[in-house]
Design an enzyme around this catalytic site. Structure first.
Site, PDB file in Angstrom:
ATOM      1  N   ILE A   1       0.841  -1.204   0.000  1.00  0.00           N
ATOM      2  CA  ILE A   1       0.000   0.000   0.000  1.00  0.00           C
ATOM      3  C   ILE A   1       0.878   1.257   0.000  1.00  0.00           C
ATOM      4  O   ILE A   1       0.558   2.251  -0.656  1.00  0.00           O
ATOM      5  CB  ILE A   1      -0.962  -0.017   1.212  1.00  0.00           C
ATOM      6  CG1 ILE A   1      -1.978  -1.147   1.022  1.00  0.00           C
ATOM      7  CG2 ILE A   1      -1.667   1.312   1.375  1.00  0.00           C
ATOM      8  CD1 ILE A   1      -2.787  -1.467   2.257  1.00  0.00           C
TER       9      ILE A   1
ATOM     10  N   ILE B   1       1.919   1.948  -3.487  1.00  0.00           N
ATOM     11  CA  ILE B   1       0.827   2.598  -4.228  1.00  0.00           C
ATOM     12  C   ILE B   1       0.734   4.073  -3.837  1.00  0.00           C
ATOM     13  O   ILE B   1       0.593   4.950  -4.692  1.00  0.00           O
ATOM     14  CB  ILE B   1      -0.507   1.868  -3.944  1.00  0.00           C
ATOM     15  CG1 ILE B   1      -0.446   0.439  -4.511  1.00  0.00           C
ATOM     16  CG2 ILE B   1      -1.682   2.632  -4.513  1.00  0.00           C
ATOM     17  CD1 ILE B   1      -1.588  -0.455  -4.071  1.00  0.00           C
ATOM     18  N   HIS B   2       0.847   4.345  -2.544  1.00  0.00           N
ATOM     19  CA  HIS B   2       0.758   5.711  -2.009  1.00  0.00           C
ATOM     20  C   HIS B   2       1.854   6.591  -2.616  1.00  0.00           C
ATOM     21  O   HIS B   2       1.582   7.693  -3.111  1.00  0.00           O
ATOM     22  CB  HIS B   2       0.901   5.625  -0.482  1.00  0.00           C
ATOM     23  CG  HIS B   2       0.932   6.927   0.246  1.00  0.00           C
ATOM     24  ND1 HIS B   2      -0.125   7.799   0.255  1.00  0.00           N
ATOM     25  CD2 HIS B   2       1.897   7.495   1.029  1.00  0.00           C
ATOM     26  CE1 HIS B   2       0.185   8.848   1.000  1.00  0.00           C
ATOM     27  NE2 HIS B   2       1.410   8.695   1.478  1.00  0.00           N
ATOM     28  N   VAL B   3       3.082   6.095  -2.604  1.00  0.00           N
ATOM     29  CA  VAL B   3       4.209   6.874  -3.131  1.00  0.00           C
ATOM     30  C   VAL B   3       4.077   7.018  -4.644  1.00  0.00           C
ATOM     31  O   VAL B   3       4.268   8.103  -5.206  1.00  0.00           O
ATOM     32  CB  VAL B   3       5.560   6.204  -2.769  1.00  0.00           C
ATOM     33  CG1 VAL B   3       6.718   6.882  -3.474  1.00  0.00           C
ATOM     34  CG2 VAL B   3       5.769   6.228  -1.258  1.00  0.00           C
TER      35      VAL B   3
END
Lengths: 229, 301
Positions: free
Chosen positions: A178, A181-183
């Site tokens: 996750i 995905i965030h970065v």
């Protein structure tokens, strides 16, 4: 603050206060250090990363303390942002049109408030996983476990400690996925990083990705630009 | 401190990808503990302390024979005393088991260990903790089916019986075997020990212990410390000796499929990002977006 910065043509909208950004970077830095020291013990081919901490024993003892730093830091983020991350009806529309999200076709998406459904997913998933990793992490931390066993008056069985190891590793993999995905999302959606460095985004960025939020921010202003937080 | 014995080749090395075992395999060795011959004198404990230079702190007498209360980083072997009323024979039996590392052929501690070379298995079967490589994480404790390793709070390293690998390396038997006054502890090649055990088991059966047998559990591919038990079918009578020990499926999952599935998921997620960016390109704010934002501010809608 909103307004034009010197020499810059675009409207700047304030998205994160200084303290929110410091809070975020405390979590971000502890997360990365936890990830490095944790992955080093997750697979032998990554053990060399303990060298970044000065060796295996140091990586081993520092990891749980970094976990405590992250837990406290994340609690701060949670209190700051959980209201803005509460689900709403348009989140389901946004998710149903994930195809358009990935293609960058904002015109097919509903107007989004401060956070879209993807960001809300990251928020709630990480909040849950941080909690899971804290509880299972205690089970893997001999000194910490002894402390909590005495404090709470229980004795963890060996099978509970083994289960803690499995769940901790599984949750760690999910939390890192996750995080990737965030970065990535922050890189892919250009103009996002400045929200976490300078605290501001351009008006165009807000119009494109978080129009409902932009309307609210501008609406707050009695006849002009006004701070967001 | 427990050190690597260079006299022996390595069969297994913890957390070492691409490890190649030594080409020349030594004859497997074993320690055979005949529980029926043990008189509980604790000479083995003293010999272990002496040879390995260990001193356990003096403790309170709490009314049991065990001393110290448990295995510790400074007590690598411990006589455990169990009393059992045998309903068939109508007699009280005093079952005394010398507890310590079983030196599994398939060591759970080694499987769980994340530190390269902190746990090794020599080709003769001895499982050794190498203190210089140990990081004190306690994963070996979770891997062990026999609850043996102990982490020292003084130096944060794991300790357990070495089967006196330093003595075996120079042709000597373990200190405990040497000290045992009744020859309840014997040491030799695993084959010889099995033969000796078979004689002892036959003798016990003659004397009415119909379920006597050799404890060499197949769940861990056999052990290099074996027990002759009068009641092989009731192993837990002997201070909780597991009947069918094996590495916990949780540990197998954690250290087996879990590791590869985890790395694969992370790789796939990262690859998704790269591919997505190549295909979709950056999501950029347009000049029109900026103008719309300006208009919104100006118009106040």
């Amino acid at each position: 603050m909103t307004g034009h910065k010197d020499g810059e043509a675009h409207l700047q909208v304030s998205r994160y206060s200084g303290s929110a950004r410091i809070n975020h970077w405390v979590v971000a830095i502890s997360f990365v250090l936890l990830m490095i020291s944790g992955l080093a013990l997750f697979h032998p081919s990554l053990y060399w990363m303990t060298g970044l901490f000065g060796g295996g024993p140091t990586a081993r003892w520092i990891h749980p303390w970094l976990g405590i730093v992250l837990l406290i830091g994340f609690l701060g983020l949670f209190v700051r942002f959980f209201v803005a991350n509460l689900p709403e009806r348009t989140d389901w529309v946004w998710l149903a049109r994930l195809r358009h999200v990935l293609a960058g076709r904002e015109e097919y998406l509903p107007e989004v408030g401060k956070y879209n459904a993807g960001q809300k997913f990251v928020f709630w998933a990480q909040a849950f996983l941080v909690l899971v990793m804290f509880v299972t992490g205690i089970g893997l931390w001999p000194a910490g476990l002894a402390y909590f066993e005495q404090l709470l008056g229980f004795k963890a069985t060996i099978d509970q400690r083994r289960l803690a190891a499995v769940i901790h590793a599984g949750a760690a993999v999910l939390t890192i996925a996750i995080w990737i995905i965030h970065v990535y999302a922050a890189i892919w959606v250009r103009g996002t990083i400045s929200a976490m460095t300078r605290g501001t985004v351009t008006g165009g960025w807000a119009w494109r990705h978080h129009r409902k939020w932009l309307r609210k921010e501008i609406g707050k202003e009695p006849g002009g630009p006004h701070p967001a937080e | 401190m427990s050190q690597l014995q260079p006299a022996f080749g390595l069969a297994k090395r913890s957390a070492t990808t691409g490890f190649v075992p030594a080409a020349k395999a030594e004859t497997p060795v074993a320690k055979m503990i005949d529980v029926s011959k043990c008189i509980g004198c604790k000479a083995c404990q003293v010999a272990c302390m002496e040879w390995n230079d260990l001193r356990q702190d003096i403790e309170e007498n709490v009314g049991v024979y065990e001393n110290p209360h448990d295995l510790t980083p400074n007590a690598w072997t411990l006589m455990r005393f169990s009393e059992w009323e045998n309903p068939e024979r109508g007699q009280l039996e005093w079952l005394i088991r010398k507890d310590g590392c079983m030196h599994c052929q398939d060591p759970g501690c080694l499987k769980a260990c994340p530190a390269p070379g902190a746990i090794v298995q020599y080709t003769n079967g001895i499982v050794d903790f190498i203190s210089a490589n140990c990081i004190g994480c306690g994963y070996c404790v979770k891997g062990c089916p026999f609850n043996i390793p102990r982490i020292s709070t003084a130096d944060n390293k794991a300790y357990k019986c070495t089967l006196c690998s330093d003595r075996v390396a120079v042709g000597q038997g373990p200190a405990c075997a040497k000290a045992c006054p009744t020859k309840a502890i014997t040491f030799g090649t695993k084959d010889d020990m099995k033969k000796l055990a078979a004689e002892r088991v036959a003798d016990l059966k003659d004397r009415g212990y119909s379920k006597a047998g050799l404890y060499d559990p197949p769940g861990v591919q056999g052990t290099h410390v074996m027990y002759v038990l009068h009641h092989l079918d009731k192993a837990p009578l002997y201070a909780g000796l597991p009947q069918n020990p094996r590495i916990s499926p949780l540990v197998e999952l954690w250290k087996g499929a879990g590791k590869y599935a985890g790395l694969a998921l992370l790789g796939i997620t990262a690859a998704f990002g790269v591919v997505h960016h190549l295909l979709a390109g950056a999501n950029r704010v347009t000049e029109e977006d900026e103008e719309n934002a300006e208009k919104l501010r100006g118009g106040g809608t």
